[in-house]
Design a protein around this motif. Structure first.
Motif, PDB file in Angstrom:
ATOM      1  N   THR A  68       1.647  43.690  61.903  1.00  0.00           N
ATOM      2  CA  THR A  68       2.020  44.461  60.724  1.00  0.00           C
ATOM      3  C   THR A  68       2.629  45.787  61.170  1.00  0.00           C
ATOM      4  OG1 THR A  68      -0.209  45.405  60.626  1.00  0.00           O
ATOM      5  CG2 THR A  68       0.215  43.443  59.298  1.00  0.00           C
ATOM      6  N   PRO A  69       3.626  46.297  60.450  1.00  0.00           N
ATOM      7  CA  PRO A  69       4.310  47.528  60.890  1.00  0.00           C
ATOM      8  C   PRO A  69       3.405  48.747  60.897  1.00  0.00           C
ATOM      9  CG  PRO A  69       4.999  46.902  58.672  1.00  0.00           C
ATOM     10  CD  PRO A  69       4.203  45.750  59.210  1.00  0.00           C
ATOM     11  N   ASP A  70       2.326  48.756  60.083  1.00  0.00           N
ATOM     12  CA  ASP A  70       1.445  49.914  60.021  1.00  0.00           C
ATOM     13  C   ASP A  70       0.149  49.708  60.802  1.00  0.00           C
ATOM     14  OD1 ASP A  70       0.061  48.094  58.377  1.00  0.00           O
ATOM     15  OD2 ASP A  70       1.033  48.888  56.598  1.00  0.00           O
ATOM     16  N   LYS A  71       0.030  48.573  61.515  1.00  0.00           N
ATOM     17  CA  LYS A  71      -1.174  48.273  62.298  1.00  0.00           C
ATOM     18  C   LYS A  71      -2.430  48.363  61.425  1.00  0.00           C
ATOM     19  CE  LYS A  71       1.219  47.737  66.008  1.00  0.00           C
ATOM     20  NZ  LYS A  71       1.447  46.383  66.542  1.00  0.00           N
ATOM     21  N   ARG A  72      -2.349  47.786  60.257  1.00  0.00           N
ATOM     22  CA  ARG A  72      -3.437  47.917  59.303  1.00  0.00           C
ATOM     23  C   ARG A  72      -4.699  47.164  59.721  1.00  0.00           C
ATOM     24  NH1 ARG A  72      -0.792  45.248  54.071  1.00  0.00           N
ATOM     25  NH2 ARG A  72       0.701  46.888  54.626  1.00  0.00           N
ATOM     26  N   TYR A  73      -4.546  46.134  60.555  1.00  0.00           N
ATOM     27  CA  TYR A  73      -5.709  45.340  60.962  1.00  0.00           C
ATOM     28  C   TYR A  73      -6.277  45.779  62.308  1.00  0.00           C
ATOM     29  CZ  TYR A  73      -4.152  42.327  57.172  1.00  0.00           C
ATOM     30  OH  TYR A  73      -3.779  41.847  55.948  1.00  0.00           O
ATOM     31  N   GLU A  74      -5.910  46.970  62.754  1.00  0.00           N
ATOM     32  CA  GLU A  74      -6.400  47.467  64.041  1.00  0.00           C
ATOM     33  C   GLU A  74      -7.078  48.813  63.864  1.00  0.00           C
ATOM     34  OE1 GLU A  74      -7.870  47.497  67.114  1.00  0.00           O
ATOM     35  OE2 GLU A  74      -6.469  45.826  67.140  1.00  0.00           O
ATOM     36  N   LEU A  75      -8.107  49.072  64.655  1.00  0.00           N
ATOM     37  CA  LEU A  75      -8.808  50.347  64.612  1.00  0.00           C
ATOM     38  C   LEU A  75      -8.060  51.393  65.427  1.00  0.00           C
ATOM     39  CD1 LEU A  75     -12.542  49.217  65.069  1.00  0.00           C
ATOM     40  CD2 LEU A  75     -11.338  49.758  62.948  1.00  0.00           C
ATOM     41  N   SER A  76      -8.277  52.640  65.073  1.00  0.00           N
ATOM     42  CA  SER A  76      -7.676  53.741  65.813  1.00  0.00           C
ATOM     43  C   SER A  76      -8.392  53.922  67.153  1.00  0.00           C
ATOM     44  CB  SER A  76      -7.772  55.036  65.008  1.00  0.00           C
ATOM     45  OG  SER A  76      -9.126  55.415  64.842  1.00  0.00           O
ATOM     46  N   ASP A  77      -7.737  54.602  68.067  1.00  0.00           N
ATOM     47  CA  ASP A  77      -8.352  54.874  69.366  1.00  0.00           C
ATOM     48  C   ASP A  77      -9.621  55.698  69.213  1.00  0.00           C
ATOM     49  OD1 ASP A  77      -6.326  53.488  70.631  1.00  0.00           O
ATOM     50  OD2 ASP A  77      -5.108  55.268  71.013  1.00  0.00           O
ATOM     51  N   GLU A  78      -9.652  56.588  68.219  1.00  0.00           N
ATOM     52  CA  GLU A  78     -10.839  57.416  68.006  1.00  0.00           C
ATOM     53  C   GLU A  78     -12.041  56.563  67.617  1.00  0.00           C
ATOM     54  OE1 GLU A  78      -7.262  59.995  67.380  1.00  0.00           O
ATOM     55  OE2 GLU A  78      -7.858  57.988  66.746  1.00  0.00           O
ATOM     56  N   SER A  79     -11.827  55.583  66.725  1.00  0.00           N
ATOM     57  CA  SER A  79     -12.925  54.699  66.325  1.00  0.00           C
ATOM     58  C   SER A  79     -13.381  53.822  67.488  1.00  0.00           C
ATOM     59  CB  SER A  79     -12.489  53.810  65.152  1.00  0.00           C
ATOM     60  OG  SER A  79     -12.348  54.566  63.969  1.00  0.00           O
TER      61      SER A  79
ATOM     62  N   PHE B  74       0.680  53.823  49.896  1.00  0.00           N
ATOM     63  CA  PHE B  74      -0.776  53.822  49.875  1.00  0.00           C
ATOM     64  C   PHE B  74      -1.307  54.327  51.212  1.00  0.00           C
ATOM     65  CE2 PHE B  74       0.406  50.824  46.628  1.00  0.00           C
ATOM     66  CZ  PHE B  74      -0.515  51.032  45.618  1.00  0.00           C
ATOM     67  N   VAL B  75      -2.488  54.924  51.149  1.00  0.00           N
ATOM     68  CA  VAL B  75      -3.162  55.444  52.342  1.00  0.00           C
ATOM     69  C   VAL B  75      -4.528  54.793  52.444  1.00  0.00           C
ATOM     70  CG1 VAL B  75      -4.154  57.488  53.423  1.00  0.00           C
ATOM     71  CG2 VAL B  75      -1.957  57.644  52.277  1.00  0.00           C
ATOM     72  N   PHE B  76      -4.875  54.353  53.659  1.00  0.00           N
ATOM     73  CA  PHE B  76      -6.191  53.768  53.881  1.00  0.00           C
ATOM     74  C   PHE B  76      -7.094  54.810  54.546  1.00  0.00           C
ATOM     75  CE2 PHE B  76      -9.194  51.353  56.619  1.00  0.00           C
ATOM     76  CZ  PHE B  76      -9.904  50.750  55.595  1.00  0.00           C
ATOM     77  N   ALA B  77      -8.127  55.228  53.812  1.00  0.00           N
ATOM     78  CA  ALA B  77      -9.067  56.229  54.318  1.00  0.00           C
ATOM     79  C   ALA B  77     -10.412  55.613  54.675  1.00  0.00           C
ATOM     80  CB  ALA B  77      -9.261  57.326  53.272  1.00  0.00           C
ATOM     81  N   GLY B  78     -10.505  54.303  54.621  1.00  0.00           N
ATOM     82  CA  GLY B  78     -11.787  53.644  54.840  1.00  0.00           C
ATOM     83  C   GLY B  78     -12.300  53.741  56.259  1.00  0.00           C
ATOM     84  N   GLU B  79     -11.380  53.733  57.222  1.00  0.00           N
ATOM     85  CA  GLU B  79     -11.833  53.754  58.615  1.00  0.00           C
ATOM     86  C   GLU B  79     -12.610  55.027  58.929  1.00  0.00           C
ATOM     87  OE1 GLU B  79     -10.035  53.727  63.159  1.00  0.00           O
ATOM     88  OE2 GLU B  79      -8.777  53.031  61.500  1.00  0.00           O
ATOM     89  N   SER B  80     -12.139  56.160  58.429  1.00  0.00           N
ATOM     90  CA  SER B  80     -12.841  57.412  58.694  1.00  0.00           C
ATOM     91  C   SER B  80     -14.241  57.393  58.083  1.00  0.00           C
ATOM     92  CB  SER B  80     -12.047  58.593  58.151  1.00  0.00           C
ATOM     93  OG  SER B  80     -11.886  58.494  56.747  1.00  0.00           O
ATOM     94  N   LEU B  81     -14.394  56.786  56.909  1.00  0.00           N
ATOM     95  CA  LEU B  81     -15.706  56.696  56.268  1.00  0.00           C
ATOM     96  C   LEU B  81     -16.660  55.820  57.075  1.00  0.00           C
ATOM     97  CD1 LEU B  81     -14.695  56.280  52.504  1.00  0.00           C
ATOM     98  CD2 LEU B  81     -15.775  58.273  53.552  1.00  0.00           C
ATOM     99  N   ILE B  82     -16.178  54.652  57.496  1.00  0.00           N
ATOM    100  CA  ILE B  82     -17.036  53.705  58.205  1.00  0.00           C
ATOM    101  C   ILE B  82     -17.406  54.239  59.587  1.00  0.00           C
ATOM    102  CG2 ILE B  82     -17.193  51.370  59.140  1.00  0.00           C
ATOM    103  CD1 ILE B  82     -15.156  50.555  56.927  1.00  0.00           C
ATOM    104  N   THR B  83     -16.416  54.733  60.322  1.00  0.00           N
ATOM    105  CA  THR B  83     -16.692  55.253  61.664  1.00  0.00           C
ATOM    106  C   THR B  83     -17.613  56.463  61.601  1.00  0.00           C
ATOM    107  OG1 THR B  83     -14.548  54.475  62.458  1.00  0.00           O
ATOM    108  CG2 THR B  83     -15.650  56.144  63.773  1.00  0.00           C
TER     109      THR B  83
END
Length: 562
Positions: free
Chosen positions: A95-106, A235-244
């Protein structure tokens, strides 16, 4: 018969026996030759048939061996790929936005956890895909073709489990129905005082519970209202910051307890209309998300016990404190000579003449001027929304990006006072050399005298006992709006969140941690959904190997029948 006759008879008998033996030997020899000739003829006659059978057997066996080897290789490769994917997850996200991958910080957080984490999702897994479909249809009725991929959340939760296996801990994810699994609420309520409702995500470890409420789960994907008006939604996905952040909170050691001075004898300390959302953003989006245990306090009625608070935040007061309340703050920071406490002060842009608060700050060699800082070159949109330089990189810590700006909207100037005391005072953030001053009272602009001005400064008092040093600090931020959600949540645009978090972590002694960036979702309608990704995985892992096996068997049977 005489003896002579007997000898003759014996000799004659021996010759007869010898002749008989020679005759028998000749017969046996002839029989052997005839048998050998017959065998040779039989072998020659049967040779073509045996040769063809051997050839058939040879190639048939070879086919069977090849098919077996291919099947074995396919099975082994699939097993190894599955094992390696769990142990060393490979970033394959087209996907162009890497939506199914976690950030390096997580990923870094997950690699460093040392305990087992339970992530319990209080809803059925399939409902995320249903939500994606619902919102797609919702926007479609207004003529907007929107991709709202709530189904990415379960996919990302799987990645949390995969990456955690690289460390010493683990993350186990399960989906429950609270109406049926009543024991879930009972299990976690003994460690959590709030409500656990349907649609929430419960994170548990080490007898600590962090709950992401249903409303926050629904808001993990948010639409930019301006983009909706244009018909091309972003759209912006803010879920990763909440979960991590939740995982980091329950797996870290003791949390820092922060008290926000919200009221004084029941009356608001700051103007709710002007600073309500800013204070809430500072508290929830920055501190609580990153392991701080925040509560609102009444400076008059609540006690500032050392065991209850490590940090006090005084945001934008519109009223002065009494001398008794100032003494209360000073006693908290002194902590019976043990120090180890901290305070953050953010002045209001409209309130002046806070005599007792100003005197308190002066005791820490700090003064908030009645002047705004303006910059007509290094600002965004408005000359009062100035960009900042870092004066003390050690105090701020390492930033994930050095290129993003730190913005201080409508900041008052901070002056460091020279006094004959042992206070350690230093500027942390300042304006650029091109900045100048505007007087709050007269609105007079002095753009002739340009230079850098301090926006954030910190003063520290310390006490040493043998080899141990105890210290308390007061941090003054000239701009309360630095902590506004506009600048804290847009971590791909501004460095405010990382700079403030690094500064506060260093001041309080909390372990360093980077802010988890939000993810901008591009509208890509060819992106695979979670269901499609599962179908692809089944095809690769099972269907293709099965087809190879069937093809091999067909080839083997055809060769046997030739």
């Amino acid at each position: 018969m005489s003896k002579k006759d007997l000898n003759k008879a014996k000799t004659a008998a021996e010759e007869t026996v010898k002749e008989a033996a020679e005759t028998a030997a000749e017969v046996v020899s002839d029989a052997k030759e005839e048998a050998a000739e017959a065998a040779e003829k039989a072998v020659k006659a049967a040779a073509p048939k045996v040769k063809g059978g051997a050839k058939k057997f040879k190639y048939g066996s070879m086919s069977a061996v090849i098919v077996a080897l291919v099947l074995a290789i396919v099975v082994i490769v699939n097993l190894m790929a599955s094992m390696l994917a769990k142990r060393y997850p490979i970033k394959v996200d087209f996907t162009p936005d890497k939506r199914y991958e976690l950030s390096d910080e997580s990923i870094e957080v997950l690699k460093n956890i040392n305990s087992d984490v339970e992530v319990t999702v209080a809803m059925e897994k399939e409902l995320f895909a249903n939500m994606a479909t619902y919102y797609h249809n919702y926007y479609a009725q207004y003529g907007i073709n929107a991709d709202v991929p709530y189904d990415m959340i379960p996919n990302l939760l799987e990645k949390y489990s995969m990456y955690a296996e690289q460390g010493k801990g683990s993350v186990k994810v399960k989906y429950v129905n609270l109406d049926k699994d009543l024991d879930v609420v009972t299990k976690y309520k003994q460690y959590y005082n709030g409500d656990i409702e349907d649609g929430s995500i419960i994170v548990y470890s080490n007898e600590k519970v962090k709950v992401i409420p249903q409303a926050d789960v629904m808001n993990m994907i948010q639409a930019d209202q301006a983009s909706l008006q244009s018909g091309t939604p972003n759209f912006v996905f803010a879920g990763e910051s909440l979960i991590t952040s939740a995982i980091r909170n329950v797996t870290s050691g003791s949390s820092i307890k922060a008290g926000f001075i919200a009221t004084m004898n029941g009356q608001p300390v700051y103007n709710q209309n002007e600073y309500g959302t800013t204070v809430d953003s500072f508290k929830t989006s920055l501190l609580e998300k990153n392991g701080y245990d925040c509560t609102d306090i009444d400076i008059t009625t609540d006690e500032l016990k050392a065991e209850d608070y490590d940090l006090i935040v005084l945001p934008a007061p519109s009223v002065d404190f009494t001398e008794n309340l100032i003494e209360k703050l000073s006693d908290f920071l002194y902590n019976d000579g043990k120090y180890g406490k901290n305070l953050i002060y953010m002045p209001s842009v409209n309130t002046t003449n806070l005599t007792n608060i100003d005197a308190f700050l002066a005791d820490w060699n700090l003064q908030v001027e009645n002047k705004y800082i303006i910059d007509d070159k290094n600002a965004i949109g408005n000359t009062a929304y100035i960009m900042l330089n870092i004066d003390d990189a050690e105090a701020v810590g390492t930033l994930p990006s050095q290129t993003l700006p730190i913005i201080a909207p409508v900041s008052r100037e901070i002056t460091i006072l020279s006094k004959n005391n042992e206070n350690l005072v230093k500027p942390i953030l300042s304006s650029y050399d091109n900045s100048f001053i505007s007087d709050m009272m007269t609105q007079k602009v002095d753009d002739k005298n340009r230079g850098k001005h301090t926006v954030v400064a910190m003063s520290t008092k310390e006490h040493a006992e043998q080899y141990d040093v105890y210290r308390s600090s007061v941090l003054v931020m000239g701009s309360a709006l630095m902590a506004d959600s506009e600048f804290l949540t847009q971590t791909n645009t501004y460095n405010n969140a990382n700079a403030l978090l690094g500064l506060i972590n260093n001041m309080t002694g909390k372990e360093a941690a980077a802010v988890i960036p939000e993810k901008s979702l591009q509208q890509s309608y060819i992106a695979t959904t979670q269901t499609q990704a599962k179908v692809i995985r089944i095809i690769v892992q099972w269907v293709i190997p099965a087809l190879v096996a069937i093809a091999g068997i067909i080839v083997l049977l055809r060769r046997k029948n030739k």
